[in-house]
Design a protein around this motif. Sequence first.
Motif, mmCIF file in Angstrom:
data_model
loop_
_atom_site.group_PDB
_atom_site.id
_atom_site.type_symbol
_atom_site.label_atom_id
_atom_site.label_comp_id
_atom_site.label_asym_id
_atom_site.label_seq_id
_atom_site.Cartn_x
_atom_site.Cartn_y
_atom_site.Cartn_z
ATOM 1 N N ALA A 160 -6.176 -7.090 0.856
ATOM 2 C CA ALA A 160 -6.636 -7.318 2.232
ATOM 3 C C ALA A 160 -5.675 -6.681 3.232
ATOM 4 N N ILE A 161 -4.387 -6.815 2.995
ATOM 5 C CA ILE A 161 -3.399 -6.246 3.919
ATOM 6 C C ILE A 161 -3.520 -4.723 3.934
ATOM 7 N N ALA A 162 -3.659 -4.124 2.754
ATOM 8 C CA ALA A 162 -3.779 -2.654 2.687
ATOM 9 C C ALA A 162 -5.022 -2.187 3.431
ATOM 10 N N ARG A 163 -6.127 -2.919 3.251
ATOM 11 C CA ARG A 163 -7.376 -2.541 3.932
ATOM 12 C C ARG A 163 -7.222 -2.680 5.444
ATOM 13 N N ARG A 164 -6.587 -3.761 5.888
ATOM 14 C CA ARG A 164 -6.394 -3.964 7.319
ATOM 15 C C ARG A 164 -5.508 -2.855 7.906
ATOM 16 N N LEU A 165 -4.439 -2.535 7.219
ATOM 17 C CA LEU A 165 -3.537 -1.511 7.752
ATOM 18 C C LEU A 165 -4.259 -0.165 7.862
ATOM 19 N N GLU A 166 -5.181 0.097 6.952
ATOM 20 C CA GLU A 166 -5.942 1.359 7.022
ATOM 21 C C GLU A 166 -6.843 1.413 8.242
ATOM 22 N N GLU A 167 -7.320 0.240 8.682
ATOM 23 C CA GLU A 167 -8.313 0.272 9.769
ATOM 24 C C GLU A 167 -7.704 0.080 11.155
ATOM 25 N N LEU A 168 -6.434 -0.317 11.256
ATOM 26 C CA LEU A 168 -5.835 -0.507 12.588
ATOM 27 C C LEU A 168 -5.700 0.834 13.295
ATOM 28 N N PRO A 169 -6.010 0.867 14.589
ATOM 29 C CA PRO A 169 -5.964 2.149 15.309
ATOM 30 C C PRO A 169 -4.541 2.680 15.449
ATOM 31 N N ALA A 170 -4.470 3.969 15.727
ATOM 32 C CA ALA A 170 -3.175 4.641 15.880
ATOM 33 C C ALA A 170 -2.350 3.940 16.945
ATOM 34 N N GLY A 171 -1.078 3.750 16.651
ATOM 35 C CA GLY A 171 -0.162 3.214 17.646
ATOM 36 C C GLY A 171 -0.128 1.696 17.742
ATOM 37 N N THR A 172 -1.039 1.002 17.040
ATOM 38 C CA THR A 172 -1.042 -0.469 17.093
ATOM 39 C C THR A 172 0.285 -1.000 16.553
ATOM 40 N N ARG A 173 0.824 -2.033 17.223
ATOM 41 C CA ARG A 173 2.043 -2.647 16.695
ATOM 42 C C ARG A 173 1.661 -3.606 15.565
ATOM 43 N N ALA A 174 2.169 -3.360 14.375
ATOM 44 C CA ALA A 174 1.831 -4.225 13.243
ATOM 45 C C ALA A 174 3.091 -4.507 12.432
ATOM 46 N N ALA A 175 3.163 -5.731 11.918
ATOM 47 C CA ALA A 175 4.227 -6.069 10.980
ATOM 48 C C ALA A 175 3.576 -6.705 9.766
ATOM 49 N N ALA A 176 4.131 -6.427 8.595
ATOM 50 C CA ALA A 176 3.638 -7.071 7.379
ATOM 51 C C ALA A 176 4.831 -7.652 6.628
ATOM 52 N N VAL A 177 4.682 -8.907 6.208
ATOM 53 C CA VAL A 177 5.731 -9.575 5.439
ATOM 54 C C VAL A 177 5.096 -9.972 4.107
ATOM 55 N N ILE A 178 5.627 -9.429 3.027
ATOM 56 C CA ILE A 178 4.939 -9.566 1.739
ATOM 57 C C ILE A 178 5.931 -9.965 0.653
ATOM 58 N N GLU A 179 5.553 -10.996 -0.112
ATOM 59 C CA GLU A 179 6.389 -11.392 -1.248
ATOM 60 C C GLU A 179 5.746 -10.952 -2.558
ATOM 61 N N VAL A 180 6.531 -10.255 -3.365
ATOM 62 C CA VAL A 180 6.103 -9.871 -4.714
ATOM 63 C C VAL A 180 7.236 -10.214 -5.678
ATOM 64 N N ALA A 181 7.021 -9.948 -6.962
ATOM 65 C CA ALA A 181 8.028 -10.339 -7.958
ATOM 66 C C ALA A 181 9.330 -9.556 -7.782
ATOM 67 N N ASP A 182 9.216 -8.248 -7.691
ATOM 68 C CA ASP A 182 10.398 -7.387 -7.614
ATOM 69 C C ASP A 182 9.950 -6.043 -7.051
ATOM 70 N N PRO A 183 10.890 -5.117 -6.792
ATOM 71 C CA PRO A 183 10.497 -3.864 -6.120
ATOM 72 C C PRO A 183 9.454 -3.042 -6.884
ATOM 73 N N SER A 184 9.310 -3.247 -8.193
ATOM 74 C CA SER A 184 8.305 -2.471 -8.932
ATOM 75 C C SER A 184 6.883 -2.838 -8.507
ATOM 76 N N ALA A 185 6.728 -3.942 -7.789
ATOM 77 C CA ALA A 185 5.383 -4.388 -7.368
ATOM 78 C C ALA A 185 5.010 -3.878 -5.985
ATOM 79 N N ARG A 186 5.895 -3.095 -5.374
ATOM 80 C CA ARG A 186 5.571 -2.572 -4.034
ATOM 81 C C ARG A 186 4.501 -1.492 -4.136
ATOM 82 N N ILE A 187 3.627 -1.439 -3.138
ATOM 83 C CA ILE A 187 2.643 -0.354 -3.066
ATOM 84 C C ILE A 187 2.861 0.421 -1.768
ATOM 85 N N GLU A 188 2.311 1.618 -1.720
ATOM 86 C CA GLU A 188 2.358 2.416 -0.488
ATOM 87 C C GLU A 188 1.177 2.011 0.384
ATOM 88 N N PHE A 189 1.394 1.952 1.689
ATOM 89 C CA PHE A 189 0.288 1.685 2.606
ATOM 90 C C PHE A 189 -0.041 2.945 3.383
#
Length: 275
Positions: A160-189
């Motif tokens: 859901a976060i990835a989809r939302r970040l894709e649809e926010l217009p250019a220049g919108t101020r956005a912050a995302a705080v995400i908990e995963v197991a370890d750095p191997s679980a990070r994805i690119e947005f």
Amino acid sequence: MLTNDHRADLTVQRVRHPLKFRLLQVKQVHALTPHLIRVTFTGDDLHDFVSASFDDHIKVFFPEPGADRPALPEAGPDGPVFPAGQPRPTARDFTPRRFDREARELDIEFAMHEAGPAATWAAQAKVGQYLGVGGPRGSLVIPTGFDWHLLIGDDTALPAIARRLEELPAGTRAAAVIEVADPSARIEFSTRAELHLVWCYRNETGYRGEPLLQAVREIYLPEDGEGYVWAAGESATMRAVRYHLCTERGVDKSRIRAASYWKQGAVAVHENLDD
Ligand SMILES: Cc1cc2nc3c(=O)[nH]c(=O)nc-3n(C[C@H](O)[C@H](O)[C@H](O)COP(=O)(O)OP(=O)(O)OC[C@H]3O[C@@H](n4cnc5c(N)ncnc54)[C@H](O)[C@@H]3O)c2cc1C
């Protein structure tokens, strides 16, 4: 600078969709990380699929052991109608991560965890297998025009976060705080927003939810402008996050959507957190 008087309406809207159950087939399986599997489904049933919000969910129906297709209910006037005298088919909630009507494709991303029919199915998913989806029955459409957006979640909220970040217009101020197991679980947005991204890792503390709550406590909330907070993940953590934001940080309850996407020790939990 524009003020809200000159801007689009910031009303959050609920939209209903006709209930439908669809039989889909796996077209592609791709492990985004060792912890997140993207499955692309296809099928003619997708010709009239609608998903109006990143906050949407679909009910995913899994085949029972030994069956190659899931048993799907019929859509009745008051909701799903299941065949009498038979056990209810196994179903779990997931986010429609990406939908392409032309190509008749729907992506769902499954967070891996120790046990459960959905995680077990995703771990073995193969091209050609069948799955069923019901809904979305409705959408909560949160305008993109807020001055700032804060997105909070764990692995289950990544789609859901990835989809939302894709649809926010250019220049919108956005912050995302995400908990995963370890750095191997990070994805690119992929986003045109001005994104401040905070990853935190439960394996560093061993306590699920604690790193997320701590990071939310530390996140800067703009004092100017109109903001909206969206949060989803484990039930107890989401309650604590919402409590902190509403009582200690002054976020108006009408400007936060918080949901339990799962609950430690319970199966198939979905609760929207309101008072
Ligand atoms: C609106 C909504 C949208 C969702 N979207 C997504 C999505 O896009 N992707 C996604 O991966 N999940 C998503 N979820 C969460 C998903 O529905 C649950 O994680 C679900 O319980 C998984 O089903 P299961 O059969 O694997 O496990 P279950 O049979 O439901 O649970 C078995 C055990 O595993 C535990 N458990 C369940 N999920 C997790 C987890 N993530 N980590 C650790 N333990 C867990 C349970 O507490 C239980 O003890 C969403 C949930 C909701 C309500």
